[in-house]
Design a protein around this motif. Sequence first.
Motif, PDB file in Angstrom:
ATOM      1  N   MET A 117       0.829  -1.191   0.000  1.00 36.18           N
ATOM      2  CA  MET A 117       0.000   0.000   0.000  1.00 36.18           C
ATOM      3  C   MET A 117       0.864   1.241   0.000  1.00 36.18           C
ATOM      4  N   GLY A 118       0.587   2.131  -0.929  1.00 36.06           N
ATOM      5  CA  GLY A 118       1.312   3.394  -0.948  1.00 36.06           C
ATOM      6  C   GLY A 118       2.713   3.315  -1.510  1.00 36.06           C
ATOM      7  N   ALA A 119       3.033   2.231  -2.185  1.00 36.12           N
ATOM      8  CA  ALA A 119       4.377   2.097  -2.771  1.00 36.12           C
ATOM      9  C   ALA A 119       4.477   2.798  -4.123  1.00 36.12           C
ATOM     10  N   GLY A 120       3.333   3.130  -4.720  1.00 37.71           N
ATOM     11  CA  GLY A 120       3.326   3.808  -6.011  1.00 37.71           C
ATOM     12  C   GLY A 120       2.999   2.905  -7.179  1.00 37.71           C
ATOM     13  N   LYS A 121       2.409   1.741  -6.912  1.00 38.40           N
ATOM     14  CA  LYS A 121       2.140   0.770  -7.983  1.00 38.40           C
ATOM     15  C   LYS A 121       1.300   1.358  -9.107  1.00 38.40           C
ATOM     16  N   SER A 122       0.213   2.033  -8.748  1.00 40.60           N
ATOM     17  CA  SER A 122      -0.683   2.578  -9.783  1.00 40.60           C
ATOM     18  C   SER A 122      -0.027   3.730 -10.530  1.00 40.60           C
ATOM     19  N   THR A 123       0.583   4.641  -9.808  1.00 36.93           N
ATOM     20  CA  THR A 123       1.234   5.800 -10.442  1.00 36.93           C
ATOM     21  C   THR A 123       2.361   5.351 -11.364  1.00 36.93           C
ATOM     22  N   ILE A 124       3.231   4.514 -10.852  1.00 37.21           N
ATOM     23  CA  ILE A 124       4.388   4.072 -11.627  1.00 37.21           C
ATOM     24  C   ILE A 124       3.946   3.153 -12.764  1.00 37.21           C
ATOM     25  N   GLY A 125       2.950   2.313 -12.512  1.00 41.28           N
ATOM     26  CA  GLY A 125       2.421   1.454 -13.573  1.00 41.28           C
ATOM     27  C   GLY A 125       1.868   2.257 -14.736  1.00 41.28           C
ATOM     28  N   THR A 139       8.745   0.127  -0.350  1.00 44.17           N
ATOM     29  CA  THR A 139       8.776   1.410   0.334  1.00 44.17           C
ATOM     30  C   THR A 139       8.695   1.188   1.840  1.00 44.17           C
ATOM     31  N   SER A 140       9.119   2.160   2.591  1.00 43.66           N
ATOM     32  CA  SER A 140       9.110   2.050   4.049  1.00 43.66           C
ATOM     33  C   SER A 140       7.693   2.213   4.597  1.00 43.66           C
ATOM     34  N   VAL A 141       7.473   1.674   5.782  1.00 43.10           N
ATOM     35  CA  VAL A 141       6.188   1.823   6.452  1.00 43.10           C
ATOM     36  C   VAL A 141       5.907   3.301   6.713  1.00 43.10           C
ATOM     37  N   GLU A 142       6.924   4.064   7.069  1.00 41.99           N
ATOM     38  CA  GLU A 142       6.743   5.492   7.332  1.00 41.99           C
ATOM     39  C   GLU A 142       6.191   6.214   6.097  1.00 41.99           C
ATOM     40  N   LEU A 143       6.750   5.911   4.947  1.00 44.40           N
ATOM     41  CA  LEU A 143       6.265   6.552   3.724  1.00 44.40           C
ATOM     42  C   LEU A 143       4.880   6.035   3.334  1.00 44.40           C
ATOM     43  N   GLN A 144       4.612   4.760   3.603  1.00 43.27           N
ATOM     44  CA  GLN A 144       3.274   4.226   3.348  1.00 43.27           C
ATOM     45  C   GLN A 144       2.233   4.996   4.160  1.00 43.27           C
ATOM     46  N   THR A 204      13.254   0.301  -5.082  1.00 42.73           N
ATOM     47  CA  THR A 204      12.827   1.117  -3.945  1.00 42.73           C
ATOM     48  C   THR A 204      12.199   2.413  -4.446  1.00 42.73           C
ATOM     49  N   THR A 205      11.068   2.778  -3.835  1.00 41.25           N
ATOM     50  CA  THR A 205      10.364   3.987  -4.265  1.00 41.25           C
ATOM     51  C   THR A 205      10.427   5.123  -3.245  1.00 41.25           C
ATOM     52  N   ASP A 206      11.013   4.883  -2.078  1.00 48.93           N
ATOM     53  CA  ASP A 206      11.072   5.913  -1.030  1.00 48.93           C
ATOM     54  C   ASP A 206      11.691   7.206  -1.536  1.00 48.93           C
ATOM     55  N   LYS A 207      10.944   8.288  -1.389  1.00 48.77           N
ATOM     56  CA  LYS A 207      11.428   9.641  -1.685  1.00 48.77           C
ATOM     57  C   LYS A 207      12.054   9.751  -3.074  1.00 48.77           C
ATOM     58  N   ARG A 208      11.506   9.000  -4.030  1.00 53.06           N
ATOM     59  CA  ARG A 208      12.037   9.027  -5.393  1.00 53.06           C
ATOM     60  C   ARG A 208      10.974   9.504  -6.357  1.00 53.06           C
TER      61      ARG A 208
END
Length: 159
Positions: A1-9, A93-98, A140-144
């Motif tokens: 959740m919140g890793a960016g799957k939809s946006t990046i896809g 992605t990290s839990v914090e960013l999620q 990794t998608t954190d802060k990218r």
Amino acid sequence: MGAGKSTIGRLLSLDLDLPFYDSDKVIEERAGTNIPWIFDVEGESGFRERETAAIDDLTQMKNVILATGGGAILKSENRQFLKQRGSVIYLKTSVELQIERTRRDKNRPLLQTEDPTAVLQNLMNIRDPLYQEVCDHVVTTDKRNPKLVVSEIKRVLGL
């Protein structure tokens, strides 16, 4: 959740000129309602059955970009479909960013709780080994920037 799957896809599909499918959206279209309603009426098990049917259908398609829901990895059938029928990129992605990315989203039934951080940490503990088992590459998608993530995906896939 919140890793960016939809946006990046979506970005990857535009860049590669391939159709994009989000399994959660396909489930909603087939059911004629949203995921929270499915969870309320059919429970998580009913949703997961619908999810497996959608992933089975979608992974049989050729030359598509597919984003699955984060929990799709829990069922062995889904892991088999994904691993055997395509290249799998684990957007980590990290839990914090999620938490940061999902805190206002009411369409995530599993996070409608007193302590969403604990829920996400528990989900990560359960799911991460399964993602690692199935994936061909971890990105990794954190802060990218999503466009940089797309570039990395293309690079690791040799595109």
